[in-house]
Design an enzyme around this catalytic site. Structure first.
Site, short mmCIF file in Angstrom:
data_model
loop_
_atom_site.label_atom_id
_atom_site.label_comp_id
_atom_site.label_asym_id
_atom_site.label_seq_id
_atom_site.Cartn_x
_atom_site.Cartn_y
_atom_site.Cartn_z
CG ASP A 256 -2.56 6.98 -3.00
OD1 ASP A 256 -3.60 6.49 -3.34
OD2 ASP A 256 -1.95 7.13 -1.99
CG HIS B 286 -2.85 9.83 0.31
ND1 HIS B 286 -3.63 10.69 1.10
CD2 HIS B 286 -3.70 8.71 0.23
CE1 HIS B 286 -4.56 10.04 1.68
NE2 HIS B 286 -4.77 8.75 1.08
CG HIS C 183 -1.73 1.17 1.27
ND1 HIS C 183 -1.68 1.98 2.41
CD2 HIS C 183 -2.71 1.62 0.47
CE1 HIS C 183 -2.70 3.12 2.52
NE2 HIS C 183 -3.21 2.80 1.15
CD GLU D 170 -6.76 5.60 -4.16
OE1 GLU D 170 -5.95 4.93 -3.29
OE2 GLU D 170 -7.66 6.54 -3.97
O1 G3P Z 1 -6.36 1.29 -2.48
C1 G3P Z 1 -7.21 1.78 -1.65
C2 G3P Z 1 -6.49 2.78 -0.70
O2 G3P Z 1 -5.49 2.90 -1.14
C3 G3P Z 1 -7.57 3.73 -0.56
O3 G3P Z 1 -7.35 4.76 0.42
O4 G3P Z 1 -6.37 6.69 1.36
O5 G3P Z 1 -4.87 5.07 1.33
O6 G3P Z 1 -5.54 6.10 -0.79
P1 G3P Z 1 -5.90 5.58 0.81
MG MG Z 2 -4.54 4.48 -2.11
#
Ligand code: G3P
Ligand code: MG
Length: 271
Positions: free
Chosen positions: A66, A79, A37, A139
């Site tokens: 992201d 992000h 992640h 993302e």
């Molecule tokens: O891909 C799912 C997750 O990354 C969404 O939440 O805020 O960590 O981008 P966030």
């Molecule tokens: Mg994300």
């Protein structure tokens, strides 16, 4: 031209617009059991090239990050709408040109060992992902009112930089508008709808956007919900899970993929 479903049959694809070039067929889409992640956000600064390298070194074949647009329209890994948390500079991403972003520090806030890490462009991240043999889950995280522009820039960058014979990348987003643009611009790439909890209209949305998977927040994700999504033929990822016990429980429910800041720990726990 076809969009690929979770099973790779590609039977519910939207035709590309007349102006679109035909896309090459890519291998079928399947989520991995574990995905890093924001790279490997508990171990290396999020959304950096160091994060991608760290995740790959931990054995990850897929990494989520992201992407948003700089003030002058360059897709970058980041992000937050504001630069403060990561770089210390109080300024909005949407108003800062890439040349300025590239001079900022994105590693020092995390640990001294990462001083000098820049905010990478999507182009740089894709080049590194190719080198590392990692498939990105991009993302699309638009700053306000830039959903369509961000998706268009991401699609253009992938089409230009990602090798045709490699699987993915997966394009995921909370933004349905962004996913709609991705569907129209790069229809053969798999898409994922992200949500905090399963929306009432999820099936219609997933069908319209031709999604291959759903990515749901793990908190309060119930076995019943997992079964419903799986029965409908979609792959399912849960985020963000850093506790091995919780990860094992979700896998027992039928979740396909755990998105985690601790890929080393979760991969070891799941075997
Ligand atoms: O891909 C799912 C997750 O990354 C969404 O939440 O805020 O960590 O981008 P966030
Ligand atoms: Mg994300």
């Amino acid at each position: 031209m076809i969009g690929l479903r979770a099973d790779g049959r590609g039977d519910r694809g939207h035709p590309a617009g007349d102006s679109q070039k035909p896309e090459p067929d890519r291998p079928p889409f399947a989520l991995p059991r574990v995905m890093g992640h924001r790279g490997a956000a508990a171990v290396a600064p999020e959304n950096t090239l160091a994060g991608l390298r760290t995740a790959a070194a931990m054995g990850m074949t897929w990494v989520e990050f992201d992407v948003m647009l700089s003030g002058d329209g360059v897709p970058v890994l980041f992000h937050d709408d504001n630069l403060k948390r990561i770089t210390g500079r109080k300024a909005s991403m949407a108003r800062t040109p890439f040349a300025e972003l590239a001079k900022l520090e994105a590693g020092a806030w995390f640990a001294p060992g990462f001083i000098g890490e820049p905010i990478p462009s999507l182009e740089q991240a894709l080049a590194l992902a190719v080198e590392l043999g990692v498939t990105p889950n991009i993302e699309i995280k638009p700053t306000p009112r830039r959903d369509a522009a961000t998706a268009a820039a991401v699609a253009e960058t992938i089409a230009r930089c990602w090798p045709e014979d490699r699987p993915g990348p997966l394009i995921s987003s909370f933004s349905r508008q962004a996913l709609g643009v991705a569907r129209d611009r790069v229809p053969a790439l798999p898409r994922a709808l992200i949500a905090w909890r399963l929306p009432r209209d999820w099936e219609a949305a997933a069908e319209t956007l031709q999604c291959a998977s759903l990515h749901l927040r793990a908190l309060r994700l119930r076995a019943k919900t997992v079964a419903k999504v799986k029965r409908a033929g979609y792959q399912l990822a849960a985020f963000t899970v850093n506790d091995p016990k919780k990860a094992r429980r979700l896998i027992r429910f039928g979740v396909d993929c755990i998105i985690t800041d601790r890929p080393d720990v979760i991969a070891a726990a799941l075997g």
